[in-house]
Design a protein around this motif. Structure first.
Motif, short mmCIF file in Angstrom:
data_model
loop_
_atom_site.label_atom_id
_atom_site.label_comp_id
_atom_site.label_asym_id
_atom_site.label_seq_id
_atom_site.Cartn_x
_atom_site.Cartn_y
_atom_site.Cartn_z
N ALA A 108 -24.17 -13.74 -14.96
CA ALA A 108 -23.84 -12.84 -13.76
C ALA A 108 -24.78 -12.18 -13.05
O ALA A 108 -25.99 -12.24 -13.68
N VAL A 109 -24.61 -12.01 -11.93
CA VAL A 109 -25.66 -11.13 -10.89
C VAL A 109 -25.09 -9.86 -10.26
O VAL A 109 -23.86 -10.27 -9.76
N ASN A 131 -22.36 -4.85 -6.47
CA ASN A 131 -21.59 -6.18 -6.30
C ASN A 131 -21.98 -6.96 -7.45
O ASN A 131 -23.04 -7.37 -7.49
N LEU A 132 -20.95 -7.45 -8.16
CA LEU A 132 -21.06 -8.19 -9.40
C LEU A 132 -20.26 -9.56 -9.27
O LEU A 132 -19.31 -9.53 -8.84
N THR A 133 -21.23 -10.54 -9.33
CA THR A 133 -20.66 -11.92 -9.17
C THR A 133 -20.96 -12.67 -10.56
O THR A 133 -21.98 -12.57 -11.14
N ARG A 134 -19.82 -13.34 -11.38
CA ARG A 134 -19.58 -13.95 -12.45
C ARG A 134 -19.15 -15.47 -12.10
O ARG A 134 -18.04 -15.33 -11.86
N GLN A 140 -16.58 -5.72 -7.12
CA GLN A 140 -17.34 -4.69 -6.01
C GLN A 140 -16.83 -3.36 -6.66
O GLN A 140 -15.81 -2.92 -7.12
N GLY A 141 -17.52 -2.33 -6.38
CA GLY A 141 -17.42 -0.79 -6.74
C GLY A 141 -18.38 0.11 -6.17
O GLY A 141 -19.65 -0.42 -5.81
N ARG A 159 -13.08 -3.51 -6.66
CA ARG A 159 -12.34 -4.34 -5.84
C ARG A 159 -13.12 -5.60 -6.15
O ARG A 159 -14.06 -5.79 -6.49
N GLY A 160 -12.26 -6.68 -5.69
CA GLY A 160 -12.84 -8.18 -5.68
C GLY A 160 -12.01 -9.20 -5.49
O GLY A 160 -10.96 -8.93 -4.85
#
Length: 699
Positions: A108-109, A131-134, A140-141, A159-160
């Motif tokens: 994840a980033v 912002n978390l991307t996997r 997002q939060g 949210r996301g």
């Protein structure tokens, strides 16, 4: 200034745990020794162009007796943090990074304005535009707490979006459709046949929630492959995740890419977890649908399954079957077994109209009515098991009335062992199949019941003949059949019924070619353009369809029925379904003519409709409202074969379809939500063990 943070989960051989393992590895093979399962993680911080520091982070464990196995020292889990500024407080063992923070961990980033890492507690806290991307999933939060060792965390004001576009479709080998009998709604069939556009998103899935039941008299070869809404968006007050599982409070979920969404699923709490490989489950409390941010529909269902298999779409289904169930009925499907390779479900049914007005559709027995009469209850069951990539087993049972005195007359069943032959990308299908009281529809001859049949059926895939764009399909079968006949030579004088038993040898071949005559343009992909009333862009087009077929049936009575048929038709749609008035018209017209020699001794497969005409139209009236009719006639005698009336309410996120066929005495009410993993309701003709017979072939 930037920092580089590395956390290694595996100990170095110089650590105390490593020394203990080295000693243990010198013991005899398979000897169990007591190890203290505490490993020391290694933390390395480094400023770009600056000094490098090393920290030890103890990860406490428990003592246990275990069998000694070597530890691969080359497997290292890495956590990397990069920021503009950083500082380390030695007294509190806290690293603070600020400015354009990027943290990479567990595939994840995460980006944020500020992050603090507590080495003693092994926790990272990020704040500000988190912002978390996997993979393709985005979270997002405003605040994110992440536990470094356990791979779990908490996001505040989450949210996301979840990308569902990777789910595959199941494909089936079916013989070509015959347009004299309507299958799905005309608008759906036209959408399946419209030309391919240059839209990048190609995948769509569907869910039916609440009262829903769609029907299909002849299932087609295609599956929906249009669709732009491939991501599900969400918001939540608080979200906790561990690995790929998560749970949330005050969750809002929508399949609408635009805001404000026209359709939302709102729940007080939600839990999303993997239950099997490729199968995930969403469990909720106080679920409700909100339409256009104003109209709320409570959902009593609190469990939704995401996988590649069809699922029961709602709390209950509403159907209409005047021939066997006395009109309006409701049903609910329950899963007994729901695994990746095996499913088994039961569907209790209650015949509302038969209970209240038993003589309306010919159920005139004085005892055949009432809310608690066994005749007003039915049950269906379906079993499917994938034994291997090539072999599968399926069975279906239907009981249309629980009165034990009439059980034999109300029971229908099918069991089939299937095997795929040849290339699995486009295989032949061979089925050993047995049926009891199978319900078939043979055009102007109406409903017919095959009392029993057993045999083998070989069906080819679609075969493209060179570069001609001509498609070929064929089928061959041998079956022993017990069914009704009107031939006196097969009936005894003191008979209890009009059935006879014969073996049928049948071969069929179908050739078809389609010509695109004209193609228009789609509108821009906007909420007021191409996606105003449709989940995919409407492409105006005209298409010419042609086909020829031949069927030969030989019977053990020395009878035969050999038929040839050709058909030609045009279908198309005009408009883009975007303006308020009359911006969509879909239509089809098909003429079919055939000739045959001989006549089947049975009624269920007799080729009676040799010259037919099928017409259909679907017209937008205003906004999302469309009306349609599909009808067909036997031109030789002027008899109507089937007429289908359709009323649609279509939006890009959801749709409602009301259908009724007075000739077949079946109907449906379907509520469809686009872009979830469910396919919608099972169709009454398959659900009620009704299949069409066209040109003597059971399709």
């Amino acid at each position: 200034m930037s920092i580089l943070l590395l956390v290694t989960e595996l100990p170095k051989l110089t650590s105390p745990v490593a020394k203990e393992i080295v000693v243990a590895q010198n013991q005899p093979p398979n000897q169990r020794v007591r190890l203290k399962q505490q490993q020391t993680s290694q933390l390395i911080t480094q400023e770009r162009g600056g000094e490098r520091e090393t920290f030890e982070i103890p990860v406490p464990g428990e003592e246990s007796e275990t069998e000694v196995t070597p530890i691969p020292v080359d497997s290292v889990d890495v956590v990397e943090v990069i920021a503009d500024r950083q500082e380390y407080d030695e007294s509190t063992q806290v690293i603070t990074a600020e400015g354009n923070v990027v943290m990479r961990f567990a595939e994840a980033v995460m980006t944020s304005d500020r992050i603090q890492i507590n080495l003693a507690d092994r926790i990272a806290v990020a704040e500000g535009n988190v912002n978390l991307t996997r993979g393709e999933q985005i979270l997002q939060g405003s605040r994110f707490e992440y536990f470094l060792v356990q791979d779990r965390g908490v996001i505040t004001n989450a949210r996301g979006q979840i990308d569902r576009s990777s789910l595959n479709r199941d494909l089936t080998n079916r013989l070509p459709e015959d347009r004299t009998i309507p299958d799905r709604a005309l608008s759906d069939r036209l959408a399946l046949s419209q030309p391919v556009t240059d839209v990048q998103a190609q995948s769509q899935f569907q869910i039916g929630i609440g009262s829903a039941r769609d029907y299909n008299i002849l299932q087609g070869n295609g599956d929906r492959n249009q669709g732009l809404i491939n991501r599900v968006r969400f918001e939540a007050d608080n979200m906790e995740f561990e690995g790929s599982d998560w749970q949330a409070t005050n969750l809002r979920l929508t399949n609408d890419p635009f805001s404000p969404p026209e359709l939302e699923l709102r729940v007080d709490t939600a839990k999303y977890e993997q239950t099997e490989p490729l199968v995930n489950q969403l469990t909720t409390t106080k679920s409700r649908l909100v339409i256009d941010d104003s109209f709320t529909v409570p959902l009593l269902r609190n469990r939704f399954v995401f996988d590649r298999r069809p699922q029961s779409p709602g709390l209950f289904n509403v159907g209409f079957d005047g021939d066997e169930r006395g009109g309006l009925f409701i049903e609910r499907t329950w899963d007994i077994i729901n695994r990746e390779q095996t499913t088994w479900s039961i569907t209790p049914q209650f015949y509302i109209q038969r209970a209240l007005v038993p003589d309306l559709f010919g159920f005139s027995d004085e005892e055949d009515g009432g809310l608690f009469d066994p005749a007003t209850f039915g049950i269906e069951s379906s079993f499917n098991s994938v034994l291997s990539p090539r072999n599968s087993l399926e069975a279906e049972v239907s009981v249309t009335g629980l009165d034990v005195n009439d059980l034999e007359d109300n029971l229908r069943s099918t069991i089939a062992a299937n095997r795929l032959i040849g290339n699995l990308n486009n295989p032949h299908s061979f089925s050993l199949e047995g049926t009891f009281r199978e319900r078939l529809f043979n055009g102007s001859l109406g409903f017919q019941t095959v009392n029993s049949s057993i045999g083998g059926i070989l069906t080819s895939p679609n075969i493209s003949l060179g570069k001609t764009d001509i498609n070929l399909q064929y089928q061959a079968s041998i079956q022993n059949i017990n069914a009704n006949t009107d031939r006196e030579e097969f009936l005894g004088s003191n008979r209890e019924n009009d059935r006879t038993n014969l073996t049928r040898y049948q071969a069929a071949a179908f050739l078809g070619k389609s010509f695109l005559l004209w193609q228009g343009k789609t509108l821009p992909i906007t909420r007021d353009g191409a996606l105003r009333y449709s989940p995919f862009p409407i492409v105006p087009y005209l298409r010419l369809n042609t086909g020829v077929s031949s069927v030969a049936s030989l019977y053990s009575s020395n009878d035969d029925q050999i038929s040839f048929r050709g058909n030609i038709g045009i279908q198309g749609q005009f408009g883009n379904f975007s303006r308020n008035w009359f911006d969509y018209t879909g239509f089809n017209i098909t003429y079919s003519i055939g000739t045959d020699t001989g006549e089947s001794p049975f009624l269920f497969d007799r080729d009676e409709d040799q010259q037919t005409l099928a017409l259909g139209i679907n017209q937008q009236l205003y906004g999302p409202i469309r009306v349609g009719v599909q009808t067909s006639w036997n031109l030789d005698n002027g008899d109507g074969i089937s007429t289908d009336y359709i009323l649609e309410y279509s939006r890009r996120t959801h749709g409602i379809t009301l259908r009724y066929n007075p000739v077949l005495e079946i109907g449906s009410f379907s509520f469809q939500i686009n872009d979830f993993a469910w396919r919608g309701n099972p169709e009454p003709f398959e659900e009620n063990n009704i299949r069409p017979v066209i040109q003597g072939v059971d399709r």
